[in-house]
Design a protein around this motif. Structure first.
Motif, mmCIF file in Angstrom:
data_model
loop_
_atom_site.group_PDB
_atom_site.id
_atom_site.type_symbol
_atom_site.label_atom_id
_atom_site.label_comp_id
_atom_site.label_asym_id
_atom_site.label_seq_id
_atom_site.Cartn_x
_atom_site.Cartn_y
_atom_site.Cartn_z
ATOM 1 N N UNK A 102 1.597 -1.150 -0.247
ATOM 2 C CA UNK A 102 -0.266 -0.133 -0.378
ATOM 3 C C UNK A 102 1.085 1.682 0.206
ATOM 4 N N UNK A 103 1.768 1.103 -0.842
ATOM 5 C CA UNK A 103 2.703 2.365 -0.838
ATOM 6 C C UNK A 103 2.548 3.966 -1.669
ATOM 7 N N UNK A 104 1.414 3.397 -2.993
ATOM 8 C CA UNK A 104 0.891 4.025 -3.564
ATOM 9 C C UNK A 104 0.490 5.819 -3.279
ATOM 10 N N UNK A 105 0.849 6.867 -3.648
ATOM 11 C CA UNK A 105 0.017 8.297 -2.705
ATOM 12 C C UNK A 105 -1.201 8.252 -2.668
ATOM 13 N N UNK A 106 -1.491 7.837 -3.739
ATOM 14 C CA UNK A 106 -2.940 7.856 -2.853
ATOM 15 C C UNK A 106 -3.777 7.308 -1.724
ATOM 16 N N UNK A 107 -2.861 6.349 -1.764
ATOM 17 C CA UNK A 107 -3.136 5.545 -0.033
ATOM 18 C C UNK A 107 -1.989 5.573 0.985
ATOM 19 N N UNK A 108 -1.547 7.024 1.093
ATOM 20 C CA UNK A 108 -0.972 7.222 2.408
ATOM 21 C C UNK A 108 -1.524 8.048 2.358
ATOM 22 N N UNK A 109 -1.518 7.691 3.976
ATOM 23 C CA UNK A 109 -2.177 8.730 5.050
ATOM 24 C C UNK A 109 -3.363 8.076 4.810
ATOM 25 N N UNK A 110 -3.872 7.309 4.162
ATOM 26 C CA UNK A 110 -5.220 7.435 3.978
ATOM 27 C C UNK A 110 -6.683 7.061 4.610
ATOM 28 N N UNK A 111 -6.071 6.842 6.280
ATOM 29 C CA UNK A 111 -7.251 6.860 7.315
ATOM 30 C C UNK A 111 -7.411 8.310 7.349
ATOM 31 N N UNK A 112 -6.512 8.962 8.014
ATOM 32 C CA UNK A 112 -6.437 10.615 7.816
ATOM 33 C C UNK A 112 -7.612 11.143 7.524
ATOM 34 N N UNK A 113 -6.707 10.824 6.235
ATOM 35 C CA UNK A 113 -7.546 11.587 4.977
ATOM 36 C C UNK A 113 -8.729 10.641 4.407
ATOM 37 N N UNK A 114 -9.270 9.672 4.852
ATOM 38 C CA UNK A 114 -10.745 9.240 5.128
ATOM 39 C C UNK A 114 -11.928 10.192 5.534
ATOM 40 N N UNK A 115 -10.677 10.133 7.281
ATOM 41 C CA UNK A 115 -11.853 10.909 8.069
ATOM 42 C C UNK A 115 -11.908 12.215 7.523
ATOM 43 N N UNK A 116 -11.457 12.820 6.979
ATOM 44 C CA UNK A 116 -10.895 14.293 7.039
ATOM 45 C C UNK A 116 -12.295 14.504 5.979
ATOM 46 N N UNK A 117 -12.765 13.507 5.184
ATOM 47 C CA UNK A 117 -12.705 13.833 3.588
ATOM 48 C C UNK A 117 -14.812 13.162 4.151
ATOM 49 N N UNK A 118 -14.992 12.525 5.135
ATOM 50 C CA UNK A 118 -15.999 11.823 5.217
ATOM 51 C C UNK A 118 -17.036 13.061 4.408
ATOM 52 N N UNK A 119 -17.568 14.387 4.777
ATOM 53 C CA UNK A 119 -18.298 15.485 4.318
ATOM 54 C C UNK A 119 -18.325 15.298 3.218
ATOM 55 N N UNK A 120 -17.126 15.202 2.156
ATOM 56 C CA UNK A 120 -17.111 15.035 0.381
ATOM 57 C C UNK A 120 -17.906 13.464 0.046
ATOM 58 N N UNK A 121 -17.178 12.761 0.759
ATOM 59 C CA UNK A 121 -17.637 11.771 -0.067
ATOM 60 C C UNK A 121 -19.339 11.373 0.233
ATOM 61 N N UNK A 122 -20.016 11.570 1.798
ATOM 62 C CA UNK A 122 -21.474 11.755 1.559
ATOM 63 C C UNK A 122 -22.071 13.137 0.598
ATOM 64 N N UNK A 123 -21.720 13.972 0.192
ATOM 65 C CA UNK A 123 -21.986 14.705 -0.755
ATOM 66 C C UNK A 123 -21.869 14.353 -1.962
#
Length: 160
Positions: free
Chosen positions: A1-22
């Motif tokens: 899981x060393x691809x850039x999109x997956x780096x720090x994915x857990x933190x990014x996912x938490x930050x982007x929940x509103x974007x995903x919902x929309x």
């Protein structure tokens, strides 16, 4: 899981929940559905579930009657014994495992009943199904612990 999109994915996912919902609430479903199979394949070409197994470590699938029958037969135990040993009824009235991690998860993150696993496990994380769009709360929850769901949502929201 060393691809850039997956780096720090857990933190990014938490930050982007509103974007995903929309995105999940306001999209062209047919356009998204047509992209899911390819994005699902792409995600799993980059993510090895055996390195993660967060789903098996932290959550339980529903065990439906056909699952219970099939797994009991494989384990060579009566259905009632299987239920008594491994399952409980959750608040929604579904059979789920008594605790986490899943009792069928090995120390190598492999499933000891993989060929006979419940249908929820076969289908998880629903990144190639309409469940991704129809069950928004489930998708958002899954994106917080499954890198494949995060990956697919990131790709979808980038395409707009």
């Amino acid at each position: 899981m060393d691809q850039p999109i997956l780096q720090h994915w857990e933190k990014r996912s938490k930050e982007r929940q509103k974007i995903y919902r929309r995105f999940l609430e306001n999209n062209q479903k047919s356009k998204v559905y047509s992209q899911l199979p390819a994005l699902h394949e792409e995600a799993f070409s980059k993510i090895d579930c055996l390195q993660c197994a967060a789903c098996c470590k932290n959550y339980s699938p529903r065990f439906k009657t056909p699952d219970i029958k099939r797994i009991s037969k494989t384990l060579k135990v009566k259905e009632s014994q299987f239920i008594d040993t491994y399952l409980r009824i959750d608040p929604e009235g579904d059979y789920v495992v008594k605790g986490t991690p899943c009792p069928f998860l090995g120390s190598d993150n492999r499933c000891s009943i993989y060929e006979d696993r419940p249908s929820d496990c076969r289908r998880f994380p629903y990144t190639d199904e309409d469940v991704l769009m129809k069950r928004i709360q489930l998708t958002l929850k899954n994106s917080s612990f499954c890198p494949a769901v995060y990956y697919v949502l990131e790709k979808l929201t980038a395409m707009k």
